[in-house]
Design a protein around this motif. Structure first.
Motif, short mmCIF file in Angstrom:
data_model
loop_
_atom_site.label_atom_id
_atom_site.label_comp_id
_atom_site.label_asym_id
_atom_site.label_seq_id
_atom_site.Cartn_x
_atom_site.Cartn_y
_atom_site.Cartn_z
N ALA A 187 4.43 3.57 -12.85
CA ALA A 187 3.30 4.15 -13.55
C ALA A 187 2.11 4.12 -12.60
O ALA A 187 1.78 3.07 -12.05
N VAL A 188 1.48 5.26 -12.39
CA VAL A 188 0.39 5.39 -11.42
C VAL A 188 -0.92 5.59 -12.18
O VAL A 188 -1.11 6.58 -12.88
N LYS A 189 -1.82 4.64 -12.02
CA LYS A 189 -3.13 4.68 -12.68
C LYS A 189 -4.12 5.21 -11.65
O LYS A 189 -4.44 4.55 -10.66
N ARG A 190 -4.62 6.41 -11.90
CA ARG A 190 -5.43 7.12 -10.91
C ARG A 190 -6.91 7.09 -11.31
O ARG A 190 -7.27 7.54 -12.41
N LEU A 248 0.85 -1.19 0.00
CA LEU A 248 0.00 0.00 0.00
C LEU A 248 0.89 1.24 0.00
O LEU A 248 1.68 1.46 0.90
N PHE A 249 0.77 2.04 -1.05
CA PHE A 249 1.55 3.26 -1.18
C PHE A 249 0.80 4.42 -0.53
O PHE A 249 -0.41 4.56 -0.71
N GLY A 250 1.53 5.25 0.19
CA GLY A 250 0.94 6.44 0.77
C GLY A 250 0.71 7.51 -0.30
O GLY A 250 1.47 7.62 -1.26
N LEU A 251 -0.34 8.31 -0.12
CA LEU A 251 -0.64 9.37 -1.08
C LEU A 251 0.50 10.36 -1.19
O LEU A 251 0.85 10.82 -2.28
N SER A 252 1.11 10.70 -0.05
CA SER A 252 2.22 11.67 -0.08
C SER A 252 3.39 11.14 -0.91
O SER A 252 4.06 11.91 -1.61
N THR A 253 3.62 9.82 -0.84
CA THR A 253 4.69 9.22 -1.65
C THR A 253 4.41 9.39 -3.13
O THR A 253 5.31 9.74 -3.91
N LEU A 254 3.17 9.19 -3.53
CA LEU A 254 2.81 9.28 -4.95
C LEU A 254 2.75 10.72 -5.42
O LEU A 254 3.06 11.01 -6.58
N LEU A 255 2.35 11.63 -4.54
CA LEU A 255 2.37 13.06 -4.91
C LEU A 255 3.79 13.51 -5.19
O LEU A 255 4.05 14.22 -6.17
N THR A 256 4.71 13.08 -4.35
CA THR A 256 6.12 13.43 -4.57
C THR A 256 6.66 12.76 -5.82
O THR A 256 7.35 13.40 -6.63
N ALA A 257 6.33 11.50 -6.02
CA ALA A 257 6.86 10.74 -7.16
C ALA A 257 6.38 11.29 -8.48
O ALA A 257 7.12 11.25 -9.49
N THR A 258 5.16 11.82 -8.53
CA THR A 258 4.58 12.30 -9.79
C THR A 258 4.60 13.81 -9.92
O THR A 258 4.00 14.36 -10.84
N LYS A 315 3.26 -5.87 -14.53
CA LYS A 315 3.34 -6.24 -13.12
C LYS A 315 2.74 -5.16 -12.23
O LYS A 315 3.10 -3.99 -12.33
N LEU A 316 1.81 -5.57 -11.35
CA LEU A 316 1.22 -4.67 -10.38
C LEU A 316 2.12 -4.60 -9.15
O LEU A 316 2.42 -5.62 -8.53
N LEU A 317 2.54 -3.40 -8.79
CA LEU A 317 3.44 -3.22 -7.64
C LEU A 317 2.68 -2.95 -6.35
O LEU A 317 3.18 -3.23 -5.26
N GLY A 318 1.49 -2.37 -6.46
CA GLY A 318 0.73 -2.05 -5.26
C GLY A 318 -0.42 -1.13 -5.58
O GLY A 318 -0.78 -0.92 -6.74
N CYS A 319 -1.01 -0.55 -4.54
CA CYS A 319 -2.13 0.35 -4.76
C CYS A 319 -2.15 1.42 -3.68
O CYS A 319 -1.38 1.39 -2.71
N CYS A 320 -3.02 2.40 -3.88
CA CYS A 320 -3.19 3.48 -2.90
C CYS A 320 -4.68 3.64 -2.64
O CYS A 320 -5.46 3.82 -3.58
N LEU A 321 -5.09 3.53 -1.39
CA LEU A 321 -6.47 3.73 -0.97
C LEU A 321 -6.45 4.72 0.18
O LEU A 321 -6.34 4.34 1.34
N GLU A 322 -6.54 5.99 -0.14
CA GLU A 322 -6.40 7.02 0.88
C GLU A 322 -7.40 8.14 0.59
O GLU A 322 -7.34 8.77 -0.47
N GLY A 323 -8.31 8.36 1.52
CA GLY A 323 -9.35 9.35 1.30
C GLY A 323 -10.20 8.93 0.10
O GLY A 323 -10.67 7.80 0.01
N ALA A 324 -10.40 9.87 -0.83
CA ALA A 324 -11.18 9.57 -2.03
C ALA A 324 -10.32 8.98 -3.14
O ALA A 324 -10.84 8.62 -4.20
#
Length: 367
Positions: free
Chosen positions: A77-80, A38-48, A109-118
């Motif tokens: 690659a982040v599919k939002r 499970l990736f944190g939203l802050s991690t993905l905001l920084t990454a992208t 290959k699926l590395l993980g997902c993010c489920l945070e807030g909406a």
């Protein structure tokens, strides 16, 4: 561990009703407890870079896809999921359940997902060469794909499809196989992606019917587009279209010819029965062309797009025919073949109009 702000969690998917993560009663798969990073939203905001436009790789019915860079240097690659997506919740659940259980060198290959807030996001390995469509349908990029590379891609797609249909512990019907869903890694290895519309077949099940026809015009088998019937043979039809598009270097949907109103499948069939199949093969193959392999690929492609599903080969047979040098059965007339000239039927030309964009469809009632 794929990043500093990543933890391993068990995501429960209790499939009971449509209002719980968009369940589709046609795709019952029981209670699912999925263990995913499970990736944190802050991690993905920084990454992208806060999902900046410059990081955007593309967008589909599910939502936008962004390139990201984790702190450890790994590209992702982040599919939002788009908040306005009508099918997104169901597709999100479906894709997580399916792709998390599948492992093959020709599947993304699926590395993980993010489920945070909406936010609901899927994180995949990054494919630096993007989609196959960005190569074969681009005049400049297509010149980078010589015949050995195209043949390598064809075989890789077929092997990935064979895994889905036969070799994995689940029997999966993709239902939206198309060139834009074939991603290419740094070594031009093809990887099948986008399992949001896929279906699980259980036991000895070989076909099913749906009132919700989903897919993309130009790749859908006639029995599926018309009556909602789908099976591994409808995926084989889509593979046949992709195979012909790779060889000829043009789209099936939107194909234009001065002599007739057929799509690429119909055009390839006409060339076959007139015994001149090499006439429209993409010129960028040049000296790299292996005439025997190209002819065999066209022939197998036509076998895959035959109108009746029982006439089409299985994925196993398609691979065997592509890699062998033995005699091939004669193909029968393909699906969606008009067989008329422009002078004979001017109205029929409107079915396959030229378009810069693929059109995905979701019909609520199949005929």
């Amino acid at each position: 561990m794929v990043g500093k702000s990543v933890s391993i969690v068990v995501i429960p998917f209790t499939v009971t009703s449509r209002n719980k993560l968009g369940h589709d009663p046609e795709n019952r798969s029981g209670d699912k407890d999925l263990e995913l990073p499970l990736f944190g939203l802050s991690t993905l905001l920084t990454a992208t870079n806060n999902f900046s436009f410059n990081n955007k790789l593309g967008e589909g019915g599910y939502g936008p896809v962004y390139k990201g860079l984790l702190e450890d240097g790994q590209e992702i690659a982040v599919k939002r999921l788009a908040k306005t997506s009508t099918q997104g919740l169901h597709e999100f659940k479906n894709e997580v359940i399916l792709i998390s259980k599948l492992q093959h060198r020709n599947l993304v290959k699926l590395l993980g997902c993010c489920l945070e807030g909406a936010e609901k996001m899927l994180i995949y390995e990054y494919m630096p060469n993007k989609g196959l469509d960005s190569f074969i349908f681009d005049k400049t990029q297509s010149e980078l794909l010589d015949w050995p590379t195209r043949y390598h891609i064809i075989i890789g797609i077929a092997r990935g499809l064979l895994y889905l249909h036969q070799d994995s512990r689940l029997r999966i019907i993709h239902r939206d196989l198309k060139v834009s869903n074939i991603l290419l890694d740094a070594d031009m290895n093809p990887k099948i992606s986008d399992f949001g519309l896929a279906r699980i077949f259980g036991g000895n099940q070989i076909e099913a019917n749906t009132n919700r026809v989903v897919g993309t015009y130009g790749y859908m088998a006639p029995e599926y587009a018309g009556d909602g019937n789908f099976s591994i043979k409808s995926d084989v039809y889509s593979f046949g279209v992709i195979l012909l598009e790779i060889v000829y270097g043009v789209k099936n949907r939107g194909f234009i010819n001065n002599d007739h109103c057929n799509n690429l499948v119909g055009h390839a069939w006409r060339l076959h029965i007139e015994e001149r199949p090499l006439q429209s093969v993409t010129k960028c193959l040049g000296e790299s062309i292996n005439v025997s392999q190209v002819l065999r690929s066209i022939h197998v492609g036509l076998l895959c797009v035959q109108h009746h599903p029982e006439d089409r080969p299985t994925t196993t047979s398609a691979i065997q025919m592509l890699e062998s040098e033995g005699p091939l059965p004669s193909p029968k007339e393909p699906g969606f073949y008009f067989g008329k000239t422009k002078q004979d039927t001017p109205v029929s030309c409107s079915y396959e109009t030229s378009s810069n964009n693929e059109i995905s469809i979701s019909l609520l009632a199949g005929r």
